[in-house]
Enzyme design. Sequence first.
Site, short mmCIF file in Angstrom:
data_model
loop_
_atom_site.label_atom_id
_atom_site.label_comp_id
_atom_site.label_asym_id
_atom_site.label_seq_id
_atom_site.Cartn_x
_atom_site.Cartn_y
_atom_site.Cartn_z
N ASP A 299 3.88 7.50 8.39
CA ASP A 299 4.32 6.53 7.41
C ASP A 299 3.54 6.79 6.11
O ASP A 299 2.65 7.65 6.05
CB ASP A 299 4.09 5.10 7.94
CG ASP A 299 4.98 4.08 7.24
OD1 ASP A 299 5.28 3.04 7.84
OD2 ASP A 299 5.40 4.36 6.09
N GLU A 496 7.67 -6.05 4.13
CA GLU A 496 6.46 -5.70 4.87
C GLU A 496 5.45 -6.85 4.86
O GLU A 496 5.85 -8.02 4.99
CB GLU A 496 5.88 -4.40 4.28
CG GLU A 496 6.89 -3.25 4.36
CD GLU A 496 6.28 -1.90 4.04
OE1 GLU A 496 6.91 -1.11 3.34
OE2 GLU A 496 5.15 -1.63 4.51
C1 GLC Z 1 6.80 2.00 3.93
C2 GLC Z 1 7.35 1.56 5.27
C3 GLC Z 1 8.30 2.54 5.90
C4 GLC Z 1 8.99 3.35 4.82
C5 GLC Z 1 7.94 4.17 4.11
C6 GLC Z 1 8.54 4.97 2.94
O1 GLC Z 1 5.49 1.56 3.78
O2 GLC Z 1 6.41 1.19 6.27
O3 GLC Z 1 9.22 1.79 6.68
O4 GLC Z 1 9.97 4.20 5.40
O5 GLC Z 1 6.86 3.39 3.64
O6 GLC Z 1 8.99 4.11 1.94
#
Ligand code: GLC
Length: 742
Positions: A299, A496
Amino acid sequence: MSRRLRGAFAALVLAAGLTMAAPPLAGPAAVLPYQDPALPIPTRVADLLGRMSLDEKIGQMTQAERGSVSNADVTNSRLGSVLSGGGSAPSPNNATSWANMYDGFQNAALATPLHIPLIYGVDAVHGHNNVVGATIFPHNIGLGATRDTALVQRIGRAVAEEVSGTGTDWDFAPCLCVARNDRWGRTYESFGEDPEIASSMTTIVTGLQTGGPSVLATAKHYLGDGGTTGGVDQGNTQISESELRAIHLPPFQAAVQRGVGSVMISYSSWNGLKSHANQYLITTVLKTELGFAGFVVSDWNGIDQIDGQPGFTAAEVRTAVNAGIDMVMVPQAWRTFISTLRTEVQAGRVTMARIDDANRRILTKKFELGLFERPLTDRTWTSTVGSAAHRDIAREAVRKSQVLLKNQFGVLPLPKTANKYFVAGKSADNIGYQSGGWTISWQGSSGAITPGTTILQGIRAAVSPGTTVTYNATGAGIDGSYKAAIAVVGETPYAEGAGDRPGGMGLDSTDLATLNTLKASGVPVVVVLVSGRPLDIAAQLPDWHALVAAWLPGTEGRGVADVLFGDYNPTGTLPMTWMQSASQQPINRGDGKTPLFGYGAGQQFPATQNPYNIIGAVYYDGQQGTQLERCTDGGCGQNVGWIATGDWLYYDGVDFGATPPARVLTRLASGASTTGRIEYRLDSPTGTVVATVQVANTGGWQSWVSRTVTTGAVTGVHRLYLTFTGATAADFVNVNWFQFSR
Ligand code: GLC
């Protein structure tokens, strides 16, 4: 045939053991084996791998954010991937601009010695939601409420077309998180609290990856992100392995079986170990036990969290790569990552076997996507971004995601022909609110942020030309003359951790004030709840005549009106158990706690819906000589009172259907010393009488009783009158509601 289709089709055909003629190459003639699409992909991968330097291999494992990298960087550092973080878009933000940006990065990748195309990732989690003008679908929690796996596959296909139309070829979706605590800010990204829903909804993977221009799908976030203690985002999931395997693993198994191309690792920990460091889960379980053949991506700065300190160290880089992460999302610090990993390999702390395995996985997906044959945007799909056809699919999804949780007196569906409705609530006329987070910007925002239809616009479009729809966000100006009030309330956008709700989970003060204003009018209140999760509404629910959970519907708000006005009989059912109180969280099916509404709850309109729901005298469309007054009967806001002989009420468009009703129940009260009667008549104050109710003193003006009488044969559509007669007193009866039935 578009590049992706050719690539995917080729992969499918080859996988099916069929042979197919090698597609003609648009580019230069194939000069090296890996550039020959007629060769099997494993052969091409092996040939290319054998030609790559260590830096080229490390470059393939590096993903940078578009704002932190230039085209020259892509070429010089051999970057294998670029992404757009939430809301990270070119300017102007439109489909063509995205395609131009993509082609710029891609041409830079093709300028490297081996001409390895890059793969560009975006979070198209409910449509291509970073792009202004794209179709925004309901968030996953709403899709879970549809239980319609075929629809969700069609949504995947539509999203793949819009994503492809902007060049991008990798979608960080679907989230297969199983949200166990609704306090979690990512609850709306979950299809539901039970793995059965997310597992079944992996049809979206098939939609994204096959059947047209394909994009690489991503099962995320592996593993157990929805099970953290307290619903804390990026927190600690403290459960046994058997529970982890029973609750959180099945959707990933289903996605792997559907051939999902990538898996993204979760920020969260399992029993104290960050998933980005968990070799057992990533390599032993995912890659070996489940046989996942795609590639694993971290991530956003996920490796930084392994040691709990800001930034990443060499130890974190090698731990993550050795755990089985194949590509690392290092949005800004990608140069440091490249040099650090090079050092770790040269020191033997990361083996070349691990590097080659990661590259083999990444390159295999690039070949399958057809990126080597058709690396640039196929602009035939650009016009699908926000197309009418896609918006129709989204509206269907909105309709099917609505969950009818309360329908007192069968107040829904509302008649389209009523004389007037009052709409209130901060979420009624706000595309940003109805779309939620991950829309145009990462956190989402308020207002007309992208083209679409608000819920209010949908209501206006649904009612008949003669019906007036008044809107005031706070409810100011409402009075008892409206057929009903529709209150569209709920959460403002978040994404988030910003959406975590460790404290109360009720409506905000703005909504509570609006609802109080509506309640004071006595007009029946229909609540449409726009939220990313169940909210704590038990205290307010008794004042509402109806409740529809709309979730986060996206740009096609008309789908809500489709249900409210009966163009679609609701089929949605709860994908999450609905708490009685926030103190019950986590609350899930089978845990022994008593919910307000259970998992799977959801009403349809009563079979006897029309004409048998003509309820609530205050719903009248016209009246003579009466007045409204406060009412103390259960569920009653106001009743019709001050009724004397010669007065009447009427209701428009009552459709008795082909089968006549048998009886009518009338809810009335009388403090009068004389008697009188109510006559139900058709089409005029002197029309045919279909039922007669004798009225006598009931013990007081708020001493309510139910009187049932048989009815005459009546079918078809009529204006239904209640006429009042036979009383010598000036005021002889109060009426709250009535109901015809078979
Ligand atoms: C974010 C999320 C993830 C996403 C990634 C790229 O923090 O946790 O779901 O795909 O970063 O944006």
